[in-house]
Enzyme design. Structure first.
Site, mmCIF file in Angstrom:
data_model
loop_
_atom_site.group_PDB
_atom_site.id
_atom_site.type_symbol
_atom_site.label_atom_id
_atom_site.label_comp_id
_atom_site.label_asym_id
_atom_site.label_seq_id
_atom_site.Cartn_x
_atom_site.Cartn_y
_atom_site.Cartn_z
ATOM 1 N N ARG A 35 1.305 -0.773 0.540
ATOM 2 C CA ARG A 35 0.242 0.378 -0.092
ATOM 3 C C ARG A 35 0.943 1.067 0.590
ATOM 4 O O ARG A 35 2.047 1.468 0.737
ATOM 5 C CB ARG A 35 -1.018 -0.430 1.171
ATOM 6 C CG ARG A 35 -1.383 1.803 1.507
ATOM 7 C CD ARG A 35 -2.570 1.187 2.743
ATOM 8 N NE ARG A 35 -2.853 2.451 2.929
ATOM 9 C CZ ARG A 35 -2.926 3.224 3.827
ATOM 10 N NH1 ARG A 35 -1.798 2.328 5.116
ATOM 11 N NH2 ARG A 35 -3.156 4.116 4.167
ATOM 12 N N ARG A 76 -9.876 20.219 9.231
ATOM 13 C CA ARG A 76 -9.430 20.222 10.592
ATOM 14 C C ARG A 76 -9.712 21.819 10.574
ATOM 15 O O ARG A 76 -10.111 22.630 10.214
ATOM 16 C CB ARG A 76 -7.720 20.354 9.964
ATOM 17 C CG ARG A 76 -7.197 19.541 9.695
ATOM 18 C CD ARG A 76 -5.930 19.071 9.255
ATOM 19 N NE ARG A 76 -5.460 17.370 8.840
ATOM 20 C CZ ARG A 76 -4.868 17.324 9.527
ATOM 21 N NH1 ARG A 76 -4.575 17.295 10.523
ATOM 22 N NH2 ARG A 76 -4.735 15.466 8.639
ATOM 23 N N LYS A 217 -13.203 3.154 0.559
ATOM 24 C CA LYS A 217 -12.947 2.630 2.482
ATOM 25 C C LYS A 217 -14.363 3.358 3.047
ATOM 26 O O LYS A 217 -13.915 4.845 2.845
ATOM 27 C CB LYS A 217 -11.640 3.988 2.506
ATOM 28 C CG LYS A 217 -10.438 3.350 1.838
ATOM 29 C CD LYS A 217 -8.926 4.849 2.110
ATOM 30 C CE LYS A 217 -8.667 4.457 3.391
ATOM 31 N NZ LYS A 217 -7.753 5.515 3.662
ATOM 32 N N THR A 275 -6.489 -1.439 10.240
ATOM 33 C CA THR A 275 -6.248 0.141 11.007
ATOM 34 C C THR A 275 -5.737 -0.998 12.235
ATOM 35 O O THR A 275 -6.939 -1.785 13.025
ATOM 36 C CB THR A 275 -7.484 0.764 11.083
ATOM 37 O OG1 THR A 275 -7.728 1.341 10.007
ATOM 38 C CG2 THR A 275 -6.995 2.058 11.902
#
Length: 471
Positions: A35, A76, A217, A275
């Site tokens: 990846r 953010r 995803k 993850t």
């Protein structure tokens, strides 16, 4: 290079693993697909790594998959006057679109799409949920919120909005440049971050076309609400448990993981569980028992692949992490409970001739104790249909396409071999026998179950089944 396991390993490449020597060590330790995380590094960095992997592939004579993971939009907070703010539970704070003083009465949040979509009662999670606030009021350029879980809000910390569907493309300007760059390099898979709805996949498909497999995803609650449509539109799914675990309750993640794996098996699409699988191995040479159990659970669920992130990208023990994951998978698949658990979670059969033939091949191979199932596959579909059944016998996938052979490095149980087009039924049998010998899947007097589509080379026509006895 034959793997004595069915589930595949995906490893993220980073500073700890980008040298040709370490890439080779990771491949030999068990990596099937590498990846490239485009959230980090430059395009030239990724080009160098891509070239090293392709040279390694040539040296070992086996296909190796490459997955590019796009960064996606990052939401953010802006810059704060003192660098950080201590938000106390129960107090009211204000976010503003622009003209910020950078204090608790004007926290910069320079994302207009949030102000257009958020509503009273919606939560904002800051810094991976360490701070949680709930919207109490809003205007065109401000949001007032009550602090539910207090903590420190620092410069440029990420913001998650679990209850809000944003009118936001998952492809930023950076992503579009990276995507075209990666496709020109020749990556095998493109992972799309921040998927919320089926139209996100349609937008990305228009750019990717058939130049690579498209992977969604799953890290947003909104995606879970339209998951069947999303799965049908993409080529594979990644269960991105990091962000997903921030936006839905932690205790819901294991069940969602099982649902997603099952849905992908039903749809004949590969699924990666990702993850923090061996997260403690970023700094330690061994994992915790809980992490080992986590990897094993994904294997018992029937996932096609499990993924290493920081463990292989920036950790101190990348090779050891791959070796550990390989050992966990092999041990789990050899356990006496594995077959019964995987078969108990078998999704219902699709009542179509191609699925029936593939299912019959898997069942027949088990009954006659065949050495392997040989699947001729021009697009990967025949091999995927056989793998959907999670057969007890290995799958030798023969394909004329180099790109398909590399994409099959994500598919459960598939050992892909590149071969020219088959022209006749007799050639099909001869080539299956020769490859089974050469790849050490079978020896004299073993049986093979051969499944193919006729006419040869026509994608999706799984319609022929034969038992072959090796001389």
């Amino acid at each position: 290079m034959r793997r004595h396991r069915r589930a595949k390993i995906v490893a993220t490449v980073g500073p700890a693993s980008s040298s040709p020597e370490m890439l080779e060590a990771l491949l030999l330790a068990g990596v099937d697909t590498f990846r490239l995380n485009f959230s980090h590094g430059t395009q030239s960095d990724h080009a160098r790594i891509h070239a090293a992997i392709r040279k390694l592939e040539q040296d070992v004579g086996r296909p190796v998959g490459i997955l590019m993971d796009l960064q996606g939009p990052k939401i953010r907070v802006g810059t704060l006057r003192d660098g950080k703010i201590a938000a106390m539970a129960g107090e009211t704070i204000r976010f503003v679109l622009s003209g910020s003083e950078g204090d608790r009465t004007a926290i910069p949040l320079p994302h207009r799409e949030i102000f257009a979509a958020v509503a009273p009662g919606h939560d904002l999670l800051i810094d991976d949920g360490r701070v949680r606030v709930r919207v109490t009021g809003l205007g065109d350029d401000f949001i007032e919120a009550k602090v539910i879980v207090g903590g420190t809000i620092s410069n440029h910390k990420g913001v998650n909005l679990p209850g809000t569907v944003l009118d936001l493309s998952p492809l930023t300007a950076k992503d579009r440049l990276d995507l075209e760059f990666g496709l020109k390099l020749g990556v095998d898979w493109v992972a799309l971050s921040f998927v919320q709805k089926p139209s996100d996949i349609i937008e990305a498909r228009g750019l990717v076309g058939d130049r690579a497999g498209l992977m969604a995803k799953i890290e947003k609650p909104a995606a879970l609400e339209r998951i069947d449509d999303i799965i049908q539109l993409c080529d594979a799914i990644m269960v991105a448990r990091g962000d997903l675990g921030v936006e839905i309750p932690h205790e819901d993640v294991p069940g969602r993981q099982k649902e997603l794996v099952r849905a992908c098996r039903l749809a004949v699409k590969p699924v990666i569980v990702a993850t923090q699988m061996l997260d403690s191995m970023v700094a330690a040479p061994t994992p915790t028992r809980a992490e080992v159990s986590d990897v094993a659970t994904a294997i018992y669920d029937g996932a096609d692949a499990v993924m290493l992130s920081a463990e292989s990208a920036t950790g101190r023990y990348p090779r050891e992490a791959v070796e550990m994951m390989d050992r966990i998978i092999r041990s789990t698949e050899q356990h006496k409970m594995y077959r019964s658990i995987v078969e108990a979670t078998q999704p219902g059969e699709e009542q179509t001739p191609p699925h029936a033939v593939a299912t019959a091949a898997a069942d027949l191979a088990s009954v006659v104790h065949a050495a392997a199932i040989v699947a001729y596959t021009s697009s990967g579909t025949t091999a995927a249909r056989v793998a959907r059944k999670r057969p007890s016998r290995p799958i030798l996938a023969i394909t004329p396409s180099r790109e398909v052979s590399r994409r099959l490095c994500l598919l459960w149980g598939a050992h892909s071999v590149l071969s020219g087009d088959v022209q006749s039924y007799e050639e099909m049998v001869e080539r299956a026998t020769a490859f089974a010998h050469a790849e050490q899947f079978a020896s004299s007097r073993d049986l093979l179950v051969v499944v193919a589509g006729i006419p040869f080379g026509q994608a999706g026509t799984t319609n022929n089944l034969r038992v072959v006895s090796l001389p």
